[in-house]
Enzyme design. Sequence first.
Site, PDB file in Angstrom:
ATOM      1  N   GLY A 116      -3.082  13.494   0.697  1.00  0.00           N
ATOM      2  CA  GLY A 116      -2.795  14.617   1.576  1.00  0.00           C
ATOM      3  C   GLY A 116      -3.731  15.802   1.502  1.00  0.00           C
ATOM      4  O   GLY A 116      -3.554  16.764   2.252  1.00  0.00           O
ATOM      5  N   GLY A 117      -4.731  15.792   0.634  1.00  0.00           N
ATOM      6  CA  GLY A 117      -5.621  16.939   0.520  1.00  0.00           C
ATOM      7  C   GLY A 117      -6.408  17.206   1.789  1.00  0.00           C
ATOM      8  O   GLY A 117      -6.480  18.340   2.271  1.00  0.00           O
TER       9      GLY A 117
ATOM     10  N   ARG B 297       2.726   5.930  -0.904  1.00  0.00           N
ATOM     11  CA  ARG B 297       1.744   7.001  -0.730  1.00  0.00           C
ATOM     12  C   ARG B 297       2.107   7.895   0.463  1.00  0.00           C
ATOM     13  O   ARG B 297       1.889   9.107   0.416  1.00  0.00           O
ATOM     14  CB  ARG B 297       0.344   6.404  -0.555  1.00  0.00           C
ATOM     15  CG  ARG B 297      -0.225   5.846  -1.846  1.00  0.00           C
ATOM     16  CD  ARG B 297      -1.497   5.053  -1.591  1.00  0.00           C
ATOM     17  NE  ARG B 297      -2.564   5.873  -1.027  1.00  0.00           N
ATOM     18  CZ  ARG B 297      -3.418   6.588  -1.746  1.00  0.00           C
ATOM     19  NH1 ARG B 297      -3.313   6.597  -3.077  1.00  0.00           N
ATOM     20  NH2 ARG B 297      -4.372   7.279  -1.171  1.00  0.00           N
TER      21      ARG B 297
ATOM     22  N   ASP C 293     -11.355   7.856   5.668  1.00  0.00           N
ATOM     23  CA  ASP C 293     -11.643   8.051   4.242  1.00  0.00           C
ATOM     24  C   ASP C 293     -11.147   6.803   3.502  1.00  0.00           C
ATOM     25  O   ASP C 293     -10.007   6.749   3.054  1.00  0.00           O
ATOM     26  CB  ASP C 293     -10.949   9.315   3.731  1.00  0.00           C
ATOM     27  CG  ASP C 293     -11.320   9.624   2.298  1.00  0.00           C
ATOM     28  OD1 ASP C 293     -12.502   9.452   1.937  1.00  0.00           O
ATOM     29  OD2 ASP C 293     -10.428  10.023   1.524  1.00  0.00           O
TER      30      ASP C 293
ATOM     31  N   CYS D   6     -15.914   8.065  -1.865  1.00  0.00           N
ATOM     32  CA  CYS D   6     -16.247   8.835  -3.075  1.00  0.00           C
ATOM     33  C   CYS D   6     -16.948   7.931  -4.075  1.00  0.00           C
ATOM     34  O   CYS D   6     -16.587   7.863  -5.247  1.00  0.00           O
ATOM     35  CB  CYS D   6     -15.009   9.495  -3.680  1.00  0.00           C
ATOM     36  SG  CYS D   6     -13.578   8.415  -3.831  1.00  0.00           S
TER      37      CYS D   6
END
Length: 388
Positions: free
Chosen positions: A200-201, A224, A270, A325
């Site tokens: 959720g960021g 999640r 993402d 990432c």
Amino acid sequence: MVLLLDSRLLLNKVRDLRCFTPRRNRVKLKWAASRPKYPPTTLALQHCDVNYGSQLGNMWPSIRVALLSERKYGALINNFSHDDSLLESLTDQGCVDFVSDTESVAQSDAEEISGVEFQGSLHPSCEDIPDKETQPPSALGPKIRCMVFPRGDISRFKPAKPDMFGMLGYYLMDAASVLPCLALDVQEGHSVLDLCAAPGGKTLALMQTQSIRFLCLNDSSISRTTRLRGVLNSYVPKQHLTNEHLRITSFDGTKWGEVESNTFDRVLVDVPCTTDRHSLMEDDNNIFSKMRTGERRRLPALQLELLLAGLQAACPGGEIVYSTCTLSNTQNVTVVEQAIHSARENCGIEVELCQRLPHLSRLSRRLRALTSSQFSLSTRNFTKIKNR
């Protein structure tokens, strides 16, 4: 002689600290279950040394040190909070907003910072050259603010406190994770899809713009998405979480293009990846665990399917940001190239690759200048694609 034997026996008992532990709490160590010969973090480090050593060359030793350093968080300011003294308090502690601090960004442009750029381009060696089209950083996300402690300051943010309405003041996250949200360039009235939204960021960062007409959040894991709902309830008022403005689903993201195509103005993909920093620092839930070898090998195929679904979900003229990432070219360059080729050949979708994002290059250099001492941030790769 008897005294000497007694003293030796006493020393042996003292060395064995189990004699001080109650018998009911004594646990016999089992190497097979608790201490694997090659922990996942060791396997991850070996993998990185072999692959990134050849990929990054002389830059890998310094990047290796950064990845093995303790993480330094940023504080994403919650614009829905009514704590008027929050920004003043963080500024008094020495924090700076790396997104809108244009003066500091300009200063960081003049500094020669050793390292490699990991944003906005397909290849880590690509350098973004500022030109006349460079936007000021504040134009990217005027309402997105992320506070970080300056270089050399190892202070930690305290847990966020709720305001009078129960909304927390800031969300602690890797500050580099804000960059894909800025690259998405959300405008007033846009509809946005976050294909892999949890935890959720990035969702919170997008909602800080308060410009999104409709936001669709998806994650294939029900647990999640449950966590995602909890985060939103702690930071966003209920009137902004209605079905009119928001939809949360637990759908297989690889099939999204078949269900809802040509719909969204902006799509954030993402994807799940090897997550270099977590893999090098934590044994729990590590993708390099031997039991997850098959899952790790399937990651590039999964990433390709998710990116293709994102391309199909975007409307003509829409923009897609693919983000990971990890430093792996297999999960970045290769996936993007295969997705562009497959979209053109199999789906009839023409896309344009935005390789140079000089405004985000400046922010990335600013962020690295602020955090390159003692602590460091996770690696963040992203590529921006425009659907024609």
